[in-house]
Motif scaffolding. Structure first.
Motif, mmCIF file in Angstrom:
data_model
loop_
_atom_site.group_PDB
_atom_site.id
_atom_site.type_symbol
_atom_site.label_atom_id
_atom_site.label_comp_id
_atom_site.label_asym_id
_atom_site.label_seq_id
_atom_site.Cartn_x
_atom_site.Cartn_y
_atom_site.Cartn_z
ATOM 1 N N ILE A 135 -20.601 -1.223 -0.386
ATOM 2 C CA ILE A 135 -20.231 -0.484 -0.038
ATOM 3 C C ILE A 135 -19.649 0.231 1.083
ATOM 4 O O ILE A 135 -18.658 -0.159 1.500
ATOM 5 C CB ILE A 135 -22.185 0.442 1.087
ATOM 6 N N LEU A 136 -19.057 1.456 -0.006
ATOM 7 C CA LEU A 136 -17.271 1.502 0.977
ATOM 8 C C LEU A 136 -16.747 2.989 1.674
ATOM 9 O O LEU A 136 -17.883 3.627 1.654
ATOM 10 C CB LEU A 136 -16.313 2.285 -0.962
ATOM 11 N N SER A 137 -16.360 2.621 2.563
ATOM 12 C CA SER A 137 -15.891 3.386 3.928
ATOM 13 C C SER A 137 -14.973 4.127 3.199
ATOM 14 O O SER A 137 -13.986 3.177 3.674
ATOM 15 C CB SER A 137 -16.112 3.435 4.596
ATOM 16 N N ILE A 138 -14.734 5.305 2.511
ATOM 17 C CA ILE A 138 -13.614 5.959 2.596
ATOM 18 C C ILE A 138 -13.703 7.290 3.105
ATOM 19 O O ILE A 138 -14.851 8.325 2.908
ATOM 20 C CB ILE A 138 -13.404 6.389 0.659
ATOM 21 N N PRO A 139 -12.554 8.273 3.248
ATOM 22 C CA PRO A 139 -12.502 9.319 4.212
ATOM 23 C C PRO A 139 -12.637 10.546 3.059
ATOM 24 O O PRO A 139 -12.095 10.482 2.180
ATOM 25 C CB PRO A 139 -11.795 9.877 5.531
ATOM 26 N N VAL A 140 -13.409 11.863 3.230
ATOM 27 C CA VAL A 140 -13.033 13.224 2.383
ATOM 28 C C VAL A 140 -12.543 13.933 3.682
ATOM 29 O O VAL A 140 -12.961 13.795 4.524
ATOM 30 C CB VAL A 140 -14.886 13.665 2.393
ATOM 31 N N ALA A 141 -11.657 15.258 2.934
ATOM 32 C CA ALA A 141 -11.700 15.822 4.039
ATOM 33 C C ALA A 141 -11.230 17.494 3.268
ATOM 34 O O ALA A 141 -10.139 17.390 2.283
ATOM 35 C CB ALA A 141 -10.118 15.425 4.343
ATOM 36 N N HIS A 142 -12.046 17.905 3.130
ATOM 37 C CA HIS A 142 -11.913 19.311 1.916
ATOM 38 C C HIS A 142 -13.376 20.169 2.369
ATOM 39 O O HIS A 142 -14.384 20.240 3.043
ATOM 40 C CB HIS A 142 -12.715 18.866 0.686
ATOM 41 N N GLY A 143 -12.953 21.916 2.195
ATOM 42 C CA GLY A 143 -13.870 22.801 2.082
ATOM 43 C C GLY A 143 -14.809 23.492 1.381
ATOM 44 O O GLY A 143 -15.720 23.748 0.770
ATOM 45 N N MET A 201 -13.714 12.778 -4.505
ATOM 46 C CA MET A 201 -13.387 13.781 -3.824
ATOM 47 C C MET A 201 -13.209 13.242 -2.760
ATOM 48 O O MET A 201 -12.098 13.936 -2.030
ATOM 49 C CB MET A 201 -14.420 15.106 -2.653
ATOM 50 N N PRO A 202 -14.004 12.060 -2.511
ATOM 51 C CA PRO A 202 -13.072 10.908 -0.620
ATOM 52 C C PRO A 202 -11.903 10.938 -1.644
ATOM 53 O O PRO A 202 -11.319 10.490 -2.409
ATOM 54 C CB PRO A 202 -14.041 9.831 -1.106
ATOM 55 N N HIS A 203 -11.311 9.984 -0.057
ATOM 56 C CA HIS A 203 -9.099 9.952 -0.125
ATOM 57 C C HIS A 203 -9.305 8.571 -1.148
ATOM 58 O O HIS A 203 -9.022 8.080 0.746
ATOM 59 C CB HIS A 203 -8.980 10.303 0.829
ATOM 60 N N PRO A 204 -8.997 7.736 -1.312
ATOM 61 C CA PRO A 204 -9.172 5.851 -1.274
ATOM 62 C C PRO A 204 -7.381 5.881 -1.141
ATOM 63 O O PRO A 204 -7.552 4.746 0.215
ATOM 64 C CB PRO A 204 -9.455 5.612 -3.192
ATOM 65 N N GLU A 205 -6.727 6.973 -0.913
ATOM 66 C CA GLU A 205 -5.473 6.473 -0.324
ATOM 67 C C GLU A 205 -5.357 7.226 0.667
ATOM 68 O O GLU A 205 -4.344 6.027 1.640
ATOM 69 C CB GLU A 205 -4.116 7.930 -1.677
ATOM 70 N N ARG A 206 -6.294 7.107 1.921
ATOM 71 C CA ARG A 206 -6.411 7.493 3.149
ATOM 72 C C ARG A 206 -6.963 6.013 3.364
ATOM 73 O O ARG A 206 -7.069 6.573 5.281
ATOM 74 C CB ARG A 206 -6.748 9.024 3.587
ATOM 75 N N ALA A 207 -7.665 5.211 3.105
ATOM 76 C CA ALA A 207 -7.775 4.222 3.480
ATOM 77 C C ALA A 207 -7.940 2.820 2.541
ATOM 78 O O ALA A 207 -8.244 2.062 2.446
ATOM 79 C CB ALA A 207 -9.656 4.464 2.760
ATOM 80 N N VAL A 208 -6.438 2.636 2.991
ATOM 81 C CA VAL A 208 -5.911 1.599 2.530
ATOM 82 C C VAL A 208 -5.376 0.154 3.658
ATOM 83 O O VAL A 208 -4.724 -0.931 3.132
ATOM 84 C CB VAL A 208 -4.510 2.162 1.592
ATOM 85 N N GLU A 209 -5.221 0.378 4.984
ATOM 86 C CA GLU A 209 -4.817 -0.675 6.115
ATOM 87 C C GLU A 209 -6.316 -0.473 7.275
ATOM 88 O O GLU A 209 -6.552 0.446 7.435
ATOM 89 C CB GLU A 209 -3.490 0.675 6.518
ATOM 90 N N GLU A 210 -6.757 -1.235 7.701
ATOM 91 C CA GLU A 210 -7.465 -1.571 8.186
ATOM 92 C C GLU A 210 -7.370 -0.434 9.687
ATOM 93 O O GLU A 210 -8.217 -0.288 10.465
ATOM 94 C CB GLU A 210 -7.799 -2.897 8.687
ATOM 95 N N LYS A 211 -6.010 -0.595 10.220
ATOM 96 C CA LYS A 211 -5.621 0.515 11.114
ATOM 97 C C LYS A 211 -5.801 2.185 11.303
ATOM 98 O O LYS A 211 -5.750 2.379 11.639
ATOM 99 C CB LYS A 211 -4.361 -0.200 11.580
ATOM 100 N N LEU A 212 -5.843 2.452 9.177
ATOM 101 C CA LEU A 212 -6.608 3.671 10.279
ATOM 102 C C LEU A 212 -7.792 3.978 10.029
ATOM 103 O O LEU A 212 -8.739 4.780 9.975
ATOM 104 C CB LEU A 212 -6.190 4.346 8.219
#
Lengths: 232, 84
Positions: A135-143, A201-212
């Motif tokens: 189960i992947l935790s990745i952010p979304v940011a969209h309208g 739609m989700p942003h894998p490029e925004r979830a490439v470091e634990e600190k993010l």
């Protein structure tokens, strides 16, 4: 291996994609301006997120006619790997490189949060290395991330295994509550019939470091590294 | 001449903006409004005096860019020709 990140007026995740590719994964990466007609010597393309042309008319509607998109379509037709993220996904839909359409989120709110995703198709250049069942935790940011496919198209997507990722809950169950935008069948990402063009739609490029907050997005780029490097 | 284009979501497509506006109208006491659909209005100025040609041009523009025919319908109106 070389990757190109397309830059439209209004792209705002182009540098995030560049960072994920180049600094985190060591992939040679260059920006490609939307007016360029030649992609150069690339092995993969990212169509990044943002608000190309201010989302005027419809998200992605104007960007799809940017000169570079002809080259992207040619590259895709030859089997070149293309990943569209968020607005990039919307552009690929408008360009008919992927089927279906995108509508405003069902609840009309801009949604910016981490979601859980389940990968259902690991036979693409961007998902091959995702651990099965993870189960992947990745952010979304969209309208406007409410993916719409009518009954016929949905059946086609399912029959051809074109649904790449779906929204799920923390246990991996696909429930109405875990669908952040009202997308048909909780679809978060799809691919074309050949599997070389992926939009999500989700942003894998925004979830490439634990600190993010998560490094699960790395799987998408590691897949590209493994799959595309072995093919070239 | 002027060409007006009205773009609406297809009947089968849920229109959340229309629905939310309808709900607000109901709260304001507009109980006799039974549905709201929200679309787009686009005005073109085309370099021809031939209504048929103008219509054809507008339709091509809709098919190619202005409307997403997967989810939208478009209607072309030529104000000059309807008033005469």
């Amino acid at each position: 291996m070389n990757f190109g990140v397309i830059v439209f007026p209004g792209s705002n995740c182009d540098h995030d994609a560049y960072h994920a590719l180049k600094h985190i994964h060591g992939i040679d990466t260059s920006f490609i301006w939307h007016k360029d007609t030649d992609l150069g010597d690339v092995d993969g393309i990212i169509v990044p997120g943002g608000f190309s042309y201010g989302d005027y008319l419809r998200s992605g509607a104007i960007a799809r006619f940017s000169p570079v998109m002809t080259a992207v379509a040619d590259f895709a037709a030859k089997g070149g790997p293309v990943l569209g993220i968020c607005n990039g996904f919307q552009i690929l839909l408008e360009a008919h490189l992927l089927p279906g359409t995108m509508m405003a989120n069902e609840h009309l709110r801009f949604t910016c949060k981490f979601v859980n995703l389940l990968c259902e198709n690991r036979d693409t250049p961007f998902t091959a290395e995702i651990p099965e069942g993870k189960i992947l935790s990745i952010p979304v940011a969209h309208g406007e991330g409410n993916y719409y496919a009518d009954g016929d198209l949905l059946k086609k997507l399912e029959d051809n295994n074109q649904i790449v990722v779906r929204y799920c809950d923390a246990q991996g169950e696909i429930t109405p509550e875990s669908n952040p935008n009202g997308s048909t069948a909780s679809i978060a990402g799809i691919c074309n019939q050949k599997g070389n063009v992926v939009g999500m739609m989700p942003h894998p490029e925004r979830a490439v470091e634990e600190k993010l907050g998560s490094a699960d997005g790395r799987h998408f780029f590691e897949s590209a590294l493994a799959r595309i490097a072995s093919a070239t | 001449m002027q060409v007006d284009i009205v773009i609406t979501l297809r009947e089968s497509i849920l229109d959340p903006k229309g629905k939310a506006s309808h709900h607000a109208l109901e709260n304001l006491g507009f109980n006799e409004i039974s549905a709201v659909r929200i679309g787009k209005f686009i005005q073109l100025e085309v370099d021809t005096d031939d209504p048929a040609k103008a219509r054809e041009m507008a339709a091509a523009a809709c098919e190619k860019l202005l409307a997403n025919t997967v989810m939208e319908n478009y209607e072309i109106r030529i104000p000059d020709s309807t008033t005469t």
